[in-house]
Design an enzyme around this catalytic site. Structure first.
Site, PDB file in Angstrom:
ATOM      1  N   ASN A  12      32.819  49.566  31.679  1.00 35.77           N
ATOM      2  CA  ASN A  12      33.653  50.558  31.615  1.00 35.77           C
ATOM      3  C   ASN A  12      34.254  50.307  32.528  1.00 35.77           C
ATOM      4  OD1 ASN A  12      32.969  52.425  29.278  1.00 35.77           O
ATOM      5  ND2 ASN A  12      30.517  52.749  30.159  1.00 35.77           N
ATOM      6  N   ASN A  13      34.535  48.719  33.253  1.00 39.11           N
ATOM      7  CA  ASN A  13      35.288  49.280  34.540  1.00 39.11           C
ATOM      8  C   ASN A  13      36.271  48.817  34.669  1.00 39.11           C
ATOM      9  OD1 ASN A  13      35.141  48.054  37.452  1.00 39.11           O
ATOM     10  ND2 ASN A  13      33.004  48.351  38.151  1.00 39.11           N
ATOM     11  N   HIS A  15      38.373  47.792  36.476  1.00 39.01           N
ATOM     12  CA  HIS A  15      38.640  46.619  37.867  1.00 39.01           C
ATOM     13  C   HIS A  15      38.184  45.087  37.210  1.00 39.01           C
ATOM     14  CE1 HIS A  15      39.259  49.548  41.274  1.00 39.01           C
ATOM     15  NE2 HIS A  15      38.320  50.207  40.937  1.00 39.01           N
ATOM     16  N   ASP A  72      27.150  41.142  34.236  1.00 40.71           N
ATOM     17  CA  ASP A  72      26.315  41.888  34.327  1.00 40.71           C
ATOM     18  C   ASP A  72      26.814  41.093  36.490  1.00 40.71           C
ATOM     19  OD1 ASP A  72      24.934  44.368  35.230  1.00 40.71           O
ATOM     20  OD2 ASP A  72      23.594  43.429  35.791  1.00 40.71           O
ATOM     21  N   ASP A 157      33.442  44.771  48.333  1.00 42.86           N
ATOM     22  CA  ASP A 157      34.160  43.928  48.676  1.00 42.86           C
ATOM     23  C   ASP A 157      34.788  43.666  49.953  1.00 42.86           C
ATOM     24  OD1 ASP A 157      34.479  42.268  46.244  1.00 42.86           O
ATOM     25  OD2 ASP A 157      36.389  43.205  45.383  1.00 42.86           O
ATOM     26  N   HIS A 183      31.992  35.028  41.915  1.00 42.19           N
ATOM     27  CA  HIS A 183      30.996  34.451  41.240  1.00 42.19           C
ATOM     28  C   HIS A 183      31.145  35.317  39.564  1.00 42.19           C
ATOM     29  CE1 HIS A 183      32.091  38.652  42.669  1.00 42.19           C
ATOM     30  NE2 HIS A 183      31.562  39.041  41.979  1.00 42.19           N
ATOM     31  N   ARG A 184      32.594  36.181  39.364  1.00 44.31           N
ATOM     32  CA  ARG A 184      32.995  36.378  38.202  1.00 44.31           C
ATOM     33  C   ARG A 184      33.502  35.692  38.062  1.00 44.31           C
ATOM     34  NH1 ARG A 184      34.117  40.975  39.084  1.00 44.31           N
ATOM     35  NH2 ARG A 184      32.322  42.093  38.590  1.00 44.31           N
TER      36      ARG A 184
END
Ligand code: ITT
Length: 198
Positions: A12-13, A15, A72, A157, A183-184
């Site tokens: 739902n994010n 960004h 997550d 951030d 990380h992502r």
């Protein structure tokens, strides 16, 4: 011309969705939960990020039938015993209120010297495809600063300075610069490498 393959990203994010679309490029059409008309808040009740990623992906598969992936992420700060960790989204007491989350971290770490302000972001991605689950991970190490720097990015951030960078926080970098070491970005690189093997 062939259609791009569709894949659901269970988030739902906005960004995160934007970052993911940027990282995955043209190969896939990344659909959001809103795109598949899923508007409920999927409970994230696992004790770790891997478990929460799995819960979200399984929820979408079970209720909507789509192959999908979810991520997550947790910020793990050594001086805080690994917190906020799975509590990252609601550490300050209000879900998804980044300003409160950051305020709490800075308050708890007010007396911690720079050399002990080490932290890392960790992302777990769970992919469900053709009835099988696959897990991917990414990590970036850095330091928590004593005040905010920069206005880009989201979440924590502005107080996270990655070791591999040039002294800027993630919030002072362009999206591309952040994705290259984040990380992502790393977890998604592992995911896309896997998807390309098809
Ligand atoms: P979904 O569960 O809907 O995907 P979320 O906002 O809960 O979105 P996560 O559980 O993955 O996202 O992340 C928890 C929190 O960690 C998030 O709300 C941010 O405050 C923070 N966070 C996640 N990724 C981040 C990043 O790249 N930079 C800074 N903070 C981040």
């Amino acid at each position: 011309m062939t259609d791009r393959k569709k894949i659901v990203f269970a988030t739902n994010n906005a960004h995160k969705l934007e970052e993911l679309r940027q990282i995955m490029g043209d190969q896939y059409q990344v659909l959001s939960l809103a795109d598949i008309n899923c508007h409920e808040d999927i409970p994230e009740t696992a004790p770790n990020i891997e478990g929460n990623a799995r819960i979200k992906a399984e929820y979408v598969k079970q209720h909507y039938g789509y192959d999908c992936f979810s991520d997550d992420t947790g910020l793990e700060i050594d001086a805080l015993g690994g917190e906020p960790g799975v509590m990252s989204a609601r550490y300050g007491g209000v879900a998804h209120d980044s300003e409160r989350n950051i305020d709490k971290v800075l308050r708890l770490m007010a007396d911690v010297p720079l050399e002990r302000r080490t932290a890392h972001f960790r992302t777990a991605i769970c992919l469900i495809r053709d009835g099988e689950e696959h897990l991917f991970e990414g990590r970036v190490d850095g330091h928590i600063l004593t005040e905010r720097h920069g206005t880009g990015g989201f979440g924590y951030d502005s107080i996270f300075r990655p070791i591999e960078g040039d002294g800027r926080t993630f919030a002072q970098m362009s999206g591309e610069e952040k994705n290259a070491i984040s990380h992502r970005g790393r977890a998604v690189a592992a995911l896309t490498a896997f998807l390309r093997q098809e």
